[in-house]
Write a protein that holds these residues in place. Structure first.
Motif, PDB file in Angstrom:
ATOM      1  N   HIS A  60       0.922  -1.314  -0.022  1.00  0.00           N
ATOM      2  CA  HIS A  60       0.176   0.070  -0.037  1.00  0.00           C
ATOM      3  C   HIS A  60       1.061   1.359   0.012  1.00  0.00           C
ATOM      4  CE1 HIS A  60      -3.854   2.031   0.078  1.00  0.00           C
ATOM      5  NE2 HIS A  60      -3.413   2.644   1.048  1.00  0.00           N
ATOM      6  N   ARG A  61       1.959   1.219   0.728  1.00  0.00           N
ATOM      7  CA  ARG A  61       3.041   2.417   0.551  1.00  0.00           C
ATOM      8  C   ARG A  61       3.458   2.507  -0.820  1.00  0.00           C
ATOM      9  NH1 ARG A  61       5.686   0.387   5.396  1.00  0.00           N
ATOM     10  NH2 ARG A  61       4.805   1.539   6.965  1.00  0.00           N
ATOM     11  N   THR A  62       3.607   1.826  -1.651  1.00  0.00           N
ATOM     12  CA  THR A  62       3.988   1.645  -3.115  1.00  0.00           C
ATOM     13  C   THR A  62       2.961   2.252  -3.807  1.00  0.00           C
ATOM     14  OG1 THR A  62       5.521  -0.235  -2.814  1.00  0.00           O
ATOM     15  CG2 THR A  62       4.835   0.554  -5.213  1.00  0.00           C
ATOM     16  N   PHE A  63       1.604   1.876  -3.520  1.00  0.00           N
ATOM     17  CA  PHE A  63       0.469   2.335  -4.367  1.00  0.00           C
ATOM     18  C   PHE A  63       0.283   3.885  -3.762  1.00  0.00           C
ATOM     19  CE2 PHE A  63      -4.302   2.887  -3.895  1.00  0.00           C
ATOM     20  CZ  PHE A  63      -4.761   2.921  -5.268  1.00  0.00           C
ATOM     21  N   CYS A  64       0.494   4.191  -2.596  1.00  0.00           N
ATOM     22  CA  CYS A  64       0.353   5.542  -2.241  1.00  0.00           C
ATOM     23  C   CYS A  64       1.297   6.531  -2.924  1.00  0.00           C
ATOM     24  CB  CYS A  64       0.477   5.908  -0.622  1.00  0.00           C
ATOM     25  SG  CYS A  64      -0.715   5.060   0.255  1.00  0.00           S
ATOM     26  N   ALA A  65       2.616   5.887  -3.155  1.00  0.00           N
ATOM     27  CA  ALA A  65       3.327   6.807  -4.093  1.00  0.00           C
ATOM     28  C   ALA A  65       3.155   6.850  -5.405  1.00  0.00           C
ATOM     29  CB  ALA A  65       4.820   5.954  -3.785  1.00  0.00           C
ATOM     30  N   ASP A  66       2.729   5.732  -5.857  1.00  0.00           N
ATOM     31  CA  ASP A  66       2.040   5.769  -7.386  1.00  0.00           C
ATOM     32  C   ASP A  66       0.986   6.774  -7.580  1.00  0.00           C
ATOM     33  OD1 ASP A  66       3.949   3.970  -7.995  1.00  0.00           O
ATOM     34  OD2 ASP A  66       2.718   2.264  -7.958  1.00  0.00           O
ATOM     35  N   MET A  67       0.126   6.757  -6.686  1.00  0.00           N
ATOM     36  CA  MET A  67      -1.008   7.722  -6.738  1.00  0.00           C
ATOM     37  C   MET A  67      -0.465   9.259  -6.529  1.00  0.00           C
ATOM     38  SD  MET A  67      -3.724   5.997  -7.562  1.00  0.00           S
ATOM     39  CE  MET A  67      -5.121   7.080  -6.963  1.00  0.00           C
ATOM     40  N   ASN A  72       0.760  14.452  -9.665  1.00  0.00           N
ATOM     41  CA  ASN A  72       1.652  15.446 -10.396  1.00  0.00           C
ATOM     42  C   ASN A  72       1.759  15.212 -11.798  1.00  0.00           C
ATOM     43  OD1 ASN A  72       2.190  16.651  -7.996  1.00  0.00           O
ATOM     44  ND2 ASN A  72       3.592  14.800  -7.198  1.00  0.00           N
ATOM     45  N   THR A  73       1.147  14.173 -12.400  1.00  0.00           N
ATOM     46  CA  THR A  73       1.182  13.881 -13.802  1.00  0.00           C
ATOM     47  C   THR A  73       0.321  14.921 -14.496  1.00  0.00           C
ATOM     48  OG1 THR A  73       1.787  11.493 -13.243  1.00  0.00           O
ATOM     49  CG2 THR A  73       1.156  12.122 -15.593  1.00  0.00           C
ATOM     50  N   ASN A  74       0.684  15.071 -15.811  1.00  0.00           N
ATOM     51  CA  ASN A  74      -0.355  16.040 -16.493  1.00  0.00           C
ATOM     52  C   ASN A  74      -1.464  15.473 -16.822  1.00  0.00           C
ATOM     53  OD1 ASN A  74      -0.004  14.305 -18.769  1.00  0.00           O
ATOM     54  ND2 ASN A  74       1.333  15.816 -19.878  1.00  0.00           N
ATOM     55  N   LYS A  75      -2.727  16.385 -16.907  1.00  0.00           N
ATOM     56  CA  LYS A  75      -3.928  15.828 -16.766  1.00  0.00           C
ATOM     57  C   LYS A  75      -4.266  14.710 -17.835  1.00  0.00           C
ATOM     58  CE  LYS A  75      -8.520  17.936 -16.486  1.00  0.00           C
ATOM     59  NZ  LYS A  75      -9.269  19.297 -16.353  1.00  0.00           N
ATOM     60  N   ASP A  76      -3.673  14.969 -19.154  1.00  0.00           N
ATOM     61  CA  ASP A  76      -3.891  14.137 -20.236  1.00  0.00           C
ATOM     62  C   ASP A  76      -3.501  12.598 -19.953  1.00  0.00           C
ATOM     63  OD1 ASP A  76      -5.004  16.100 -21.640  1.00  0.00           O
ATOM     64  OD2 ASP A  76      -2.919  16.594 -22.432  1.00  0.00           O
ATOM     65  N   ASP A  77      -2.454  12.416 -19.135  1.00  0.00           N
ATOM     66  CA  ASP A  77      -1.968  11.131 -18.770  1.00  0.00           C
ATOM     67  C   ASP A  77      -2.427  10.533 -17.544  1.00  0.00           C
ATOM     68  OD1 ASP A  77      -0.482  11.108 -21.421  1.00  0.00           O
ATOM     69  OD2 ASP A  77       1.496  12.206 -20.502  1.00  0.00           O
ATOM     70  N   ARG A  78      -3.001  11.498 -16.651  1.00  0.00           N
ATOM     71  CA  ARG A  78      -3.327  10.943 -15.399  1.00  0.00           C
ATOM     72  C   ARG A  78      -4.073   9.953 -15.193  1.00  0.00           C
ATOM     73  NH1 ARG A  78      -5.109  16.132 -12.552  1.00  0.00           N
ATOM     74  NH2 ARG A  78      -3.164  16.417 -13.024  1.00  0.00           N
ATOM     75  N   GLN A  79      -5.140   9.576 -15.910  1.00  0.00           N
ATOM     76  CA  GLN A  79      -6.161   8.647 -15.808  1.00  0.00           C
ATOM     77  C   GLN A  79      -5.217   7.271 -16.163  1.00  0.00           C
ATOM     78  OE1 GLN A  79      -9.231   8.548 -14.626  1.00  0.00           O
ATOM     79  NE2 GLN A  79      -9.393   6.459 -14.792  1.00  0.00           N
ATOM     80  N   ALA A  80      -4.410   7.248 -17.238  1.00  0.00           N
ATOM     81  CA  ALA A  80      -3.765   6.116 -17.383  1.00  0.00           C
ATOM     82  C   ALA A  80      -2.624   5.582 -16.051  1.00  0.00           C
ATOM     83  CB  ALA A  80      -2.875   6.166 -18.589  1.00  0.00           C
TER      84      ALA A  80
END
Length: 120
Positions: A60-67, A72-80
């Motif tokens: 879950h810590r890894t998941f939190c970091a990924d989220m 912080n990713t641009n809006k176009d790529d965020r959902q992916a």
């Protein structure tokens, strides 16, 4: 003079209110991606043993970091990026949890994502 002063105060108040609302929206967007949980309560809810709890915390810590990276990713790529993080988390959790625990975890994750507006 007094009217001019009141007018200036009113204009500054309105400007500050608009800027505050814009800043709050940005903060709320980032806070929606903060997936930290109380691991003790998660362990109680899922009925985890000590070994499972340690593994779930690491995953879950890894998941939190990924989220947070997704926030912080641009809006176009965020959902992916969000979908990739969720799929990775579910895959790893499936290895650690029993079928019943995994079903509960998926339900909790879906409710959390829906409540935060991240499940589209």
């Amino acid at each position: 003079m007094k009217r001019l002063f009141l007018l200036v105060v009113a204009v500054l108040s309105m400007t500050a209110t608009f800027a505050k609302d814009e800043k709050v929206n940005n903060v709320n967007n980032v806070e929606a991606y903060d997936m930290t949980v109380n691991y003790y309560r998660l362990g109680e809810t899922l009925g985890l043993n000590i070994d499972q709890l340690e593994a779930v915390e690491d995953i879950h810590r890894t998941f939190c970091a990924d989220m947070m990276n997704a926030a912080n990713t641009n809006k176009d790529d965020r959902q992916a990026v969000v979908e990739k993080a969720i799929n990775k988390d579910l895959k790893y959790m499936h290895y650690v949890l029993t079928d019943n625990q995994y079903r509960k975890y998926v339900m909790l994750l879906n409710v959390t994502l829906n409540n935060r507006g991240l499940n589209k």
